[in-house]
Design a protein around this motif. Sequence first.
Motif, PDB file in Angstrom:
ATOM      1  N   MET A   1       0.847  -1.177   0.000  1.00  0.00           N
ATOM      2  CA  MET A   1       0.000   0.000   0.000  1.00  0.00           C
ATOM      3  C   MET A   1       0.895   1.243   0.000  1.00  0.00           C
ATOM      4  SD  MET A   1      -2.981   1.041   2.613  1.00  0.00           S
ATOM      5  CE  MET A   1      -4.383   1.066   1.554  1.00  0.00           C
ATOM      6  N   LEU A   2       0.600   2.143  -0.897  1.00  0.00           N
ATOM      7  CA  LEU A   2       1.394   3.356  -1.041  1.00  0.00           C
ATOM      8  C   LEU A   2       0.861   4.472  -0.143  1.00  0.00           C
ATOM      9  CD1 LEU A   2       1.769   3.391  -4.914  1.00  0.00           C
ATOM     10  CD2 LEU A   2       3.522   2.811  -3.251  1.00  0.00           C
ATOM     11  N   PRO A   3       1.760   5.344   0.355  1.00  0.00           N
ATOM     12  CA  PRO A   3       1.313   6.508   1.124  1.00  0.00           C
ATOM     13  C   PRO A   3       0.414   7.403   0.272  1.00  0.00           C
ATOM     14  CG  PRO A   3       3.689   6.219   1.331  1.00  0.00           C
ATOM     15  CD  PRO A   3       3.208   5.253   0.279  1.00  0.00           C
ATOM     16  N   ALA A   4      -0.367   8.242   0.920  1.00  0.00           N
ATOM     17  CA  ALA A   4      -1.448   9.023   0.309  1.00  0.00           C
ATOM     18  C   ALA A   4      -1.115   9.661  -1.040  1.00  0.00           C
ATOM     19  CB  ALA A   4      -1.931  10.087   1.286  1.00  0.00           C
ATOM     20  N   ILE A   5      -0.119  10.513  -1.105  1.00  0.00           N
ATOM     21  CA  ILE A   5       0.154  11.222  -2.361  1.00  0.00           C
ATOM     22  C   ILE A   5       0.608  10.251  -3.449  1.00  0.00           C
ATOM     23  CG2 ILE A   5       2.530  11.873  -1.820  1.00  0.00           C
ATOM     24  CD1 ILE A   5       1.901  14.569  -3.247  1.00  0.00           C
ATOM     25  N   LEU A   6       1.371   9.238  -3.075  1.00  0.00           N
ATOM     26  CA  LEU A   6       1.794   8.246  -4.063  1.00  0.00           C
ATOM     27  C   LEU A   6       0.607   7.416  -4.540  1.00  0.00           C
ATOM     28  CD1 LEU A   6       5.234   7.063  -2.612  1.00  0.00           C
ATOM     29  CD2 LEU A   6       4.791   8.757  -4.399  1.00  0.00           C
ATOM     30  N   ALA A   7      -0.346   7.158  -3.651  1.00  0.00           N
ATOM     31  CA  ALA A   7      -1.550   6.435  -4.049  1.00  0.00           C
ATOM     32  C   ALA A   7      -2.367   7.269  -5.034  1.00  0.00           C
ATOM     33  CB  ALA A   7      -2.388   6.078  -2.820  1.00  0.00           C
ATOM     34  N   ASP A   8      -2.446   8.588  -4.801  1.00  0.00           N
ATOM     35  CA  ASP A   8      -3.153   9.474  -5.738  1.00  0.00           C
ATOM     36  C   ASP A   8      -2.483   9.448  -7.108  1.00  0.00           C
ATOM     37  OD1 ASP A   8      -5.057  10.255  -3.906  1.00  0.00           O
ATOM     38  OD2 ASP A   8      -4.049  12.125  -3.379  1.00  0.00           O
ATOM     39  N   ILE A   9      -1.176   9.481  -7.102  1.00  0.00           N
ATOM     40  CA  ILE A   9      -0.429   9.449  -8.358  1.00  0.00           C
ATOM     41  C   ILE A   9      -0.664   8.116  -9.075  1.00  0.00           C
ATOM     42  CG2 ILE A   9       1.905   9.389  -9.345  1.00  0.00           C
ATOM     43  CD1 ILE A   9       2.663  11.438  -7.084  1.00  0.00           C
ATOM     44  N   ALA A  10      -0.616   7.026  -8.306  1.00  0.00           N
ATOM     45  CA  ALA A  10      -0.832   5.699  -8.892  1.00  0.00           C
ATOM     46  C   ALA A  10      -2.232   5.577  -9.491  1.00  0.00           C
ATOM     47  CB  ALA A  10      -0.602   4.615  -7.839  1.00  0.00           C
ATOM     48  N   ASP A  11      -3.209   6.224  -8.878  1.00  0.00           N
ATOM     49  CA  ASP A  11      -4.580   6.170  -9.398  1.00  0.00           C
ATOM     50  C   ASP A  11      -4.688   6.726 -10.812  1.00  0.00           C
ATOM     51  OD1 ASP A  11      -5.669   4.972  -7.174  1.00  0.00           O
ATOM     52  OD2 ASP A  11      -6.467   6.834  -6.324  1.00  0.00           O
ATOM     53  N   ALA A  13      -1.815   7.669 -12.901  1.00  0.00           N
ATOM     54  CA  ALA A  13      -0.685   7.410 -13.805  1.00  0.00           C
ATOM     55  C   ALA A  13      -0.094   6.017 -13.666  1.00  0.00           C
ATOM     56  CB  ALA A  13       0.402   8.460 -13.577  1.00  0.00           C
ATOM     57  N   GLY A  14      -0.573   5.241 -12.726  1.00  0.00           N
ATOM     58  CA  GLY A  14      -0.063   3.891 -12.528  1.00  0.00           C
ATOM     59  C   GLY A  14       0.960   3.810 -11.415  1.00  0.00           C
ATOM     60  N   GLU A  15       1.077   2.622 -10.861  1.00  0.00           N
ATOM     61  CA  GLU A  15       1.991   2.398  -9.747  1.00  0.00           C
ATOM     62  C   GLU A  15       3.449   2.597 -10.152  1.00  0.00           C
ATOM     63  OE1 GLU A  15       3.150  -1.075  -6.578  1.00  0.00           O
ATOM     64  OE2 GLU A  15       1.066  -0.925  -7.218  1.00  0.00           O
ATOM     65  N   ILE A  46       8.039  10.595 -16.239  1.00  0.00           N
ATOM     66  CA  ILE A  46       6.945   9.629 -16.437  1.00  0.00           C
ATOM     67  C   ILE A  46       6.177   9.825 -17.743  1.00  0.00           C
ATOM     68  CG2 ILE A  46       6.643   9.248 -13.967  1.00  0.00           C
ATOM     69  CD1 ILE A  46       4.146  11.047 -14.092  1.00  0.00           C
ATOM     70  N   GLY A  47       6.588  10.797 -18.533  1.00  0.00           N
ATOM     71  CA  GLY A  47       5.890  11.090 -19.790  1.00  0.00           C
ATOM     72  C   GLY A  47       4.933  12.250 -19.604  1.00  0.00           C
ATOM     73  N   HIS A  48       4.762  13.016 -20.671  1.00  0.00           N
ATOM     74  CA  HIS A  48       3.992  14.246 -20.566  1.00  0.00           C
ATOM     75  C   HIS A  48       2.513  13.996 -20.258  1.00  0.00           C
ATOM     76  CE1 HIS A  48       3.235  18.464 -20.908  1.00  0.00           C
ATOM     77  NE2 HIS A  48       2.335  18.270 -21.867  1.00  0.00           N
ATOM     78  N   GLU A  49       1.905  13.010 -20.892  1.00  0.00           N
ATOM     79  CA  GLU A  49       0.481  12.733 -20.647  1.00  0.00           C
ATOM     80  C   GLU A  49       0.250  12.327 -19.188  1.00  0.00           C
ATOM     81  OE1 GLU A  49      -2.157  13.279 -22.661  1.00  0.00           O
ATOM     82  OE2 GLU A  49      -0.666  14.199 -23.976  1.00  0.00           O
ATOM     83  N   ALA A  50       1.118  11.463 -18.681  1.00  0.00           N
ATOM     84  CA  ALA A  50       0.994  11.036 -17.283  1.00  0.00           C
ATOM     85  C   ALA A  50       1.242  12.204 -16.338  1.00  0.00           C
ATOM     86  CB  ALA A  50       1.964   9.896 -16.989  1.00  0.00           C
ATOM     87  N   ALA A  51       2.215  13.051 -16.668  1.00  0.00           N
ATOM     88  CA  ALA A  51       2.508  14.225 -15.834  1.00  0.00           C
ATOM     89  C   ALA A  51       1.308  15.174 -15.801  1.00  0.00           C
ATOM     90  CB  ALA A  51       3.748  14.943 -16.340  1.00  0.00           C
ATOM     91  N   LEU A  52       0.648  15.353 -16.945  1.00  0.00           N
ATOM     92  CA  LEU A  52      -0.556  16.191 -16.990  1.00  0.00           C
ATOM     93  C   LEU A  52      -1.629  15.630 -16.060  1.00  0.00           C
ATOM     94  CD1 LEU A  52      -0.791  16.940 -20.822  1.00  0.00           C
ATOM     95  CD2 LEU A  52      -0.378  18.625 -19.005  1.00  0.00           C
ATOM     96  N   ALA A  53      -1.818  14.325 -16.105  1.00  0.00           N
ATOM     97  CA  ALA A  53      -2.833  13.681 -15.265  1.00  0.00           C
ATOM     98  C   ALA A  53      -2.495  13.818 -13.780  1.00  0.00           C
ATOM     99  CB  ALA A  53      -2.979  12.212 -15.649  1.00  0.00           C
ATOM    100  N   VAL A  54      -1.217  13.612 -13.444  1.00  0.00           N
ATOM    101  CA  VAL A  54      -0.785  13.714 -12.046  1.00  0.00           C
ATOM    102  C   VAL A  54      -0.995  15.139 -11.536  1.00  0.00           C
ATOM    103  CG1 VAL A  54       1.260  13.707 -10.540  1.00  0.00           C
ATOM    104  CG2 VAL A  54       0.830  11.795 -12.112  1.00  0.00           C
ATOM    105  N   CYS A  55      -0.533  16.118 -12.282  1.00  0.00           N
ATOM    106  CA  CYS A  55      -0.649  17.510 -11.841  1.00  0.00           C
ATOM    107  C   CYS A  55      -2.100  17.951 -11.754  1.00  0.00           C
ATOM    108  CB  CYS A  55       0.164  18.425 -12.746  1.00  0.00           C
ATOM    109  SG  CYS A  55       1.941  18.204 -12.518  1.00  0.00           S
ATOM    110  N   ASP A  56      -2.924  17.491 -12.677  1.00  0.00           N
ATOM    111  CA  ASP A  56      -4.336  17.841 -12.625  1.00  0.00           C
ATOM    112  C   ASP A  56      -4.974  17.267 -11.366  1.00  0.00           C
ATOM    113  OD1 ASP A  56      -6.760  18.998 -13.864  1.00  0.00           O
ATOM    114  OD2 ASP A  56      -7.396  16.898 -13.928  1.00  0.00           O
ATOM    115  N   ARG A  57      -4.638  16.007 -11.037  1.00  0.00           N
ATOM    116  CA  ARG A  57      -5.197  15.381  -9.827  1.00  0.00           C
ATOM    117  C   ARG A  57      -4.730  16.099  -8.573  1.00  0.00           C
ATOM    118  NH1 ARG A  57      -6.684  10.330  -7.352  1.00  0.00           N
ATOM    119  NH2 ARG A  57      -7.899   9.937  -9.215  1.00  0.00           N
ATOM    120  N   LEU A  58      -3.430  16.405  -8.506  1.00  0.00           N
ATOM    121  CA  LEU A  58      -2.890  16.984  -7.274  1.00  0.00           C
ATOM    122  C   LEU A  58      -3.249  18.455  -7.089  1.00  0.00           C
ATOM    123  CD1 LEU A  58       0.633  15.299  -7.169  1.00  0.00           C
ATOM    124  CD2 LEU A  58      -1.459  14.591  -6.010  1.00  0.00           C
TER     125      LEU A  58
END
Length: 123
Positions: A1-11, A13-15, A46-58
């Motif tokens: 189980m990943l800590p909170a922010i890493l879990a959000d990122i995994a949701d 952009a993937g683990e 992690i790639g631009h598309e994944a980075a966009l998704a991560v930043c949008d979520r956070l």
Amino acid sequence: MLPAILADIADVAGEDAALAIAAARGGTQVYFPPVPSDDHWLSKLIGHEAALAVCDRLTCGVGPLRADVPLGPAGRAAKAREMVDTMLREGRSERDIALATGYTTRGVRMRRAGLDDRQLTLF
């Protein structure tokens, strides 16, 4: 189980992406813009598309976020636990394990008993 922010990122952009971020920037405070550029460290990692998704979520697209990124499983404690567990499976003595890992012999006994990762209740 990943800590909170890493879990959000995994949701979003993937683990693998979450673990890559933890390995690259874990233990430090990181700046997440609402929309990272192509040459932002996160896009490169992690790639631009994944980075966009991560930043949008956070950031919820509202404004930048400075966040402490945990070490995750790459941390020193996780590596020490893994080393203790490996040595226990190999049948090494508590003393040898303690000397090799920086654990105490009591800590090794607790790890062997499976008590290291859970808290006992008082009631």
